[in-house]
Write a protein that holds these residues in place. Structure first.
Motif, PDB file in Angstrom:
ATOM      1  N   ILE A 171       9.202 -14.091  -0.589  1.00  0.00           N
ATOM      2  CA  ILE A 171       8.236 -13.358  -1.405  1.00  0.00           C
ATOM      3  C   ILE A 171       8.393 -13.622  -2.910  1.00  0.00           C
ATOM      4  O   ILE A 171       7.541 -13.185  -3.696  1.00  0.00           O
ATOM      5  CB  ILE A 171       8.320 -11.844  -1.146  1.00  0.00           C
ATOM      6  CG1 ILE A 171       9.690 -11.289  -1.554  1.00  0.00           C
ATOM      7  CG2 ILE A 171       8.005 -11.524   0.299  1.00  0.00           C
ATOM      8  CD1 ILE A 171       9.764  -9.769  -1.457  1.00  0.00           C
ATOM      9  N   ILE A 231       5.466 -15.440  -4.312  1.00  0.00           N
ATOM     10  CA  ILE A 231       4.286 -14.572  -4.270  1.00  0.00           C
ATOM     11  C   ILE A 231       4.284 -13.626  -5.463  1.00  0.00           C
ATOM     12  O   ILE A 231       3.241 -13.381  -6.083  1.00  0.00           O
ATOM     13  CB  ILE A 231       4.258 -13.771  -2.955  1.00  0.00           C
ATOM     14  CG1 ILE A 231       4.136 -14.716  -1.753  1.00  0.00           C
ATOM     15  CG2 ILE A 231       3.091 -12.782  -2.948  1.00  0.00           C
ATOM     16  CD1 ILE A 231       4.186 -14.014  -0.410  1.00  0.00           C
ATOM     17  N   ILE A 232       5.451 -13.083  -5.799  1.00  0.00           N
ATOM     18  CA  ILE A 232       5.555 -12.175  -6.940  1.00  0.00           C
ATOM     19  C   ILE A 232       5.144 -12.891  -8.231  1.00  0.00           C
ATOM     20  O   ILE A 232       4.343 -12.384  -9.027  1.00  0.00           O
ATOM     21  CB  ILE A 232       6.980 -11.619  -7.061  1.00  0.00           C
ATOM     22  CG1 ILE A 232       7.315 -10.744  -5.845  1.00  0.00           C
ATOM     23  CG2 ILE A 232       7.147 -10.826  -8.356  1.00  0.00           C
ATOM     24  CD1 ILE A 232       8.766 -10.321  -5.760  1.00  0.00           C
ATOM     25  N   THR A 259       1.391 -13.620  -8.286  1.00  0.00           N
ATOM     26  CA  THR A 259       0.597 -12.410  -8.507  1.00  0.00           C
ATOM     27  C   THR A 259       0.567 -12.048  -9.988  1.00  0.00           C
ATOM     28  O   THR A 259      -0.483 -11.693 -10.535  1.00  0.00           O
ATOM     29  CB  THR A 259       1.165 -11.235  -7.689  1.00  0.00           C
ATOM     30  OG1 THR A 259       1.202 -11.604  -6.307  1.00  0.00           O
ATOM     31  CG2 THR A 259       0.295 -10.005  -7.858  1.00  0.00           C
ATOM     32  N   THR A 287      -1.741 -14.402 -11.734  1.00  0.00           N
ATOM     33  CA  THR A 287      -3.151 -14.117 -11.438  1.00  0.00           C
ATOM     34  C   THR A 287      -3.707 -13.026 -12.353  1.00  0.00           C
ATOM     35  O   THR A 287      -4.889 -13.044 -12.697  1.00  0.00           O
ATOM     36  CB  THR A 287      -3.304 -13.666  -9.965  1.00  0.00           C
ATOM     37  OG1 THR A 287      -2.806 -14.693  -9.114  1.00  0.00           O
ATOM     38  CG2 THR A 287      -4.762 -13.397  -9.631  1.00  0.00           C
ATOM     39  N   GLN A 328       1.296 -11.173   4.460  1.00  0.00           N
ATOM     40  CA  GLN A 328       1.211 -11.737   3.111  1.00  0.00           C
ATOM     41  C   GLN A 328       0.048 -11.163   2.301  1.00  0.00           C
ATOM     42  O   GLN A 328       0.217 -10.823   1.123  1.00  0.00           O
ATOM     43  CB  GLN A 328       1.074 -13.266   3.195  1.00  0.00           C
ATOM     44  CG  GLN A 328       1.101 -13.935   1.823  1.00  0.00           C
ATOM     45  CD  GLN A 328       1.180 -15.448   1.938  1.00  0.00           C
ATOM     46  OE1 GLN A 328       1.456 -15.981   2.980  1.00  0.00           O
ATOM     47  NE2 GLN A 328       0.933 -16.131   0.847  1.00  0.00           N
ATOM     48  N   GLN A 329      -1.137 -11.031   2.910  1.00  0.00           N
ATOM     49  CA  GLN A 329      -2.297 -10.549   2.166  1.00  0.00           C
ATOM     50  C   GLN A 329      -2.125  -9.097   1.750  1.00  0.00           C
ATOM     51  O   GLN A 329      -2.424  -8.727   0.601  1.00  0.00           O
ATOM     52  CB  GLN A 329      -3.573 -10.707   3.018  1.00  0.00           C
ATOM     53  CG  GLN A 329      -4.858 -10.400   2.253  1.00  0.00           C
ATOM     54  CD  GLN A 329      -5.029 -11.284   1.029  1.00  0.00           C
ATOM     55  OE1 GLN A 329      -4.997 -12.507   1.121  1.00  0.00           O
ATOM     56  NE2 GLN A 329      -5.199 -10.662  -0.134  1.00  0.00           N
ATOM     57  N   ARG A 353       0.377  -8.878  -1.087  1.00  0.00           N
ATOM     58  CA  ARG A 353      -0.258  -9.263  -2.357  1.00  0.00           C
ATOM     59  C   ARG A 353      -1.139  -8.126  -2.879  1.00  0.00           C
ATOM     60  O   ARG A 353      -1.119  -7.800  -4.072  1.00  0.00           O
ATOM     61  CB  ARG A 353      -1.117 -10.516  -2.169  1.00  0.00           C
ATOM     62  CG  ARG A 353      -0.342 -11.822  -2.090  1.00  0.00           C
ATOM     63  CD  ARG A 353      -1.296 -12.974  -1.865  1.00  0.00           C
ATOM     64  NE  ARG A 353      -0.620 -14.251  -1.799  1.00  0.00           N
ATOM     65  CZ  ARG A 353      -0.359 -15.019  -2.854  1.00  0.00           C
ATOM     66  NH1 ARG A 353      -0.714 -14.619  -4.050  1.00  0.00           N
ATOM     67  NH2 ARG A 353       0.254 -16.185  -2.698  1.00  0.00           N
ATOM     68  N   ASN A 354      -1.934  -7.536  -1.968  1.00  0.00           N
ATOM     69  CA  ASN A 354      -2.842  -6.468  -2.375  1.00  0.00           C
ATOM     70  C   ASN A 354      -2.072  -5.284  -2.962  1.00  0.00           C
ATOM     71  O   ASN A 354      -2.454  -4.719  -3.992  1.00  0.00           O
ATOM     72  CB  ASN A 354      -3.683  -5.993  -1.195  1.00  0.00           C
ATOM     73  CG  ASN A 354      -4.696  -7.023  -0.739  1.00  0.00           C
ATOM     74  OD1 ASN A 354      -4.933  -8.024  -1.414  1.00  0.00           O
ATOM     75  ND2 ASN A 354      -5.301  -6.800   0.407  1.00  0.00           N
ATOM     76  N   LEU A 357       1.074  -5.217  -4.211  1.00  0.00           N
ATOM     77  CA  LEU A 357       1.750  -5.576  -5.457  1.00  0.00           C
ATOM     78  C   LEU A 357       0.741  -5.676  -6.595  1.00  0.00           C
ATOM     79  O   LEU A 357       0.988  -5.205  -7.712  1.00  0.00           O
ATOM     80  CB  LEU A 357       2.491  -6.912  -5.284  1.00  0.00           C
ATOM     81  CG  LEU A 357       3.331  -7.370  -6.486  1.00  0.00           C
ATOM     82  CD1 LEU A 357       4.430  -6.364  -6.795  1.00  0.00           C
ATOM     83  CD2 LEU A 357       3.938  -8.751  -6.212  1.00  0.00           C
ATOM     84  N   THR A 358      -0.420  -6.283  -6.317  1.00  0.00           N
ATOM     85  CA  THR A 358      -1.480  -6.373  -7.316  1.00  0.00           C
ATOM     86  C   THR A 358      -1.931  -4.988  -7.750  1.00  0.00           C
ATOM     87  O   THR A 358      -2.138  -4.723  -8.942  1.00  0.00           O
ATOM     88  CB  THR A 358      -2.688  -7.160  -6.757  1.00  0.00           C
ATOM     89  OG1 THR A 358      -2.273  -8.481  -6.417  1.00  0.00           O
ATOM     90  CG2 THR A 358      -3.812  -7.232  -7.784  1.00  0.00           C
TER      91      THR A 358
END
Length: 392
Positions: A244, A247-248, A251, A254, A281-282, A285-286, A288-289
């Protein structure tokens, strides 16, 4: 049934103009010359919307709005400010006190009617969702009690509950679609208006409209995610072992435009070389975002830091910001239900926090919300179990 509007203005001529416009367009209405009179009207009459002048003696529009929003009986009524001021600070103060929109004087009659109708329809849509959600929850409870009492046909009872769950999901999907249809129409209209040259104050209005519509669309999508996760639980997750850390970082990147627009600094540091976690994963992301966006929204200046470390088979992700504080350290009152009756613009009530809470709990993790010890910002800590192969 006709919509009923309360018009509050200390200028009789303004009241006459607005009242005539509402009468011509088949609205019911009452008028008040000051904030105190408006509060007396609200004690005995239900209104679908309030048109509220800002500059009034004794009790101005901001104080009146704040008092109305503090009353659970009236906090859901959309309040549209009528103001002769183009000052951004005044406009911001109006939204901070619970207003949903503002119109500058002298106003365009068509614009006032469109905005008034839009906010009334959005209020009614929210009420329909909450009412039907309560009814469906009641029906599910009845079926559960029947299962307990009968205890002889569990399979049939389960299928009935499943049908109710599916019906609820289908309904929320439909409502989400129905909300987005008029929102798309508003977005298209705003884009069309943006193609023309306008005075600066009109451009500001269009920008505010565009921001409001985007927030409504995001709220609708987030609410639908929450409903699906509540109904289907872990079965909704598509788990797979993933590192992850990238991914962090992705994000944060982004969201660069959002935090740079507010002149905020965002940074990430990591004490781990790798962090393999079984996640969807999705959804990760959602969630954390959602947390990072919440920090951005409620931070006007300063820094946002994301720090990660791995210890005893658990990864800890800490999000620190210099934003507004949580008004209460006990979040149970909010996380018990999406049907939160306090619609004040406070950090505790951000629906993003509720979504993140559900996601990380479903991943067998935890999330803690705290204010900094120095009282200058907040710290959010996410804890997730590492995959067994990653534990040393």
């Amino acid at each position: 049934m006709k919509n009923k509007v309360l018009v509050v203005d200390d200028n009789p001529k303004n009241l006459q103009v607005v009242a005539a416009l509402l009468a011509e367009n088949d609205y019911l209405f009452e008028v008040a010359l000051n904030g105190k009179s408006a509060l007396k009207w609200l004690e005995k009459t239900k209104f679908d919307a309030i048109l509220l002048d800002v500059m009034m003696p004794e009790m101005d529009g901001f104080a009146t709005c704040k008092t109305i929003k503090a009353d659970p009986e009236n906090c859901n009524i959309p309040i549209i400010f009528l103001t002769a001021s183009h000052d951004i600070e005044n406009i911001t103060q109006g939204f901070a006190n619970g207003g949903v929109d503002y119109i500058t004087k002298p106003f365009n009659q068509s614009e006032l009617l469109v905005r008034l109708n839009t906010h009334i329809e959005l209020k009614k849509s929210r009420e329909k969702i909450l009412d039907l959600n309560g009814w469906l929850q009641s029906e599910i409870q009845k079926k559960t009690e029947e299962i307990t009492e009968a205890n002889n046909n569990l399979k049939v009872a389960y299928n009935e509950l499943k049908k109710l769950d599916d019906a609820k999901t289908d309904f929320l999907n439909t409502i989400s679609h129905e909300l987005r249809t008029p929102l798309n129409g508003i977005v298209g209209s705003i884009n069309l208006l943006n193609s023309f040259d306008h005075e600066p104050h009109i451009k500001e209005i269009l920008s505010l409209l565009n921001t409001s519509v985007s927030k409504l669309e995001k709220y609708s999508y987030t609410a639908l995610q929450i409903s699906n996760l509540q109904l289907k639980g872990e079965s909704q997750l598509a788990l797979q072992p993933i590192d992850i850390l990238p991914i962090i970082k992705a994000t944060i990147h982004t969201l660069k435009l959002q935090y740079t627009e507010k002149c905020l600094e965002a940074s990430a540091s990591c004490a781990c070389t790798e962090a393999i976690v079984n996640i969807d994963q999705q959804l990760f992301r959602n969630a954390l975002t959602a947390l990072l966006e919440c920090s951005i929204i409620y931070t006007n200046n300063g820094n946002i830091k994301v720090e990660t470390n791995c210890q005893y088979g658990v990864i800890h992700i800490s999000i620190t910001d210099d934003g507004s504080l949580y008004s209460d350290k006990d979040f149970k009152h909010f996380f018990q239900s999406v049907k939160n009756q306090n619609y004040q613009f406070e950090r505790n009530n951000a629906i993003e926090l509720y979504l993140a809470k559900i996601v990380f709990l479903l991943h067998k993790g935890n999330i803690e919300f705290n204010n900094k010890e120095d009282g200058k910002g907040t710290i959010t800590v996410i804890s997730l179990p590492l995959a067994k192969a990653n534990i040393k």
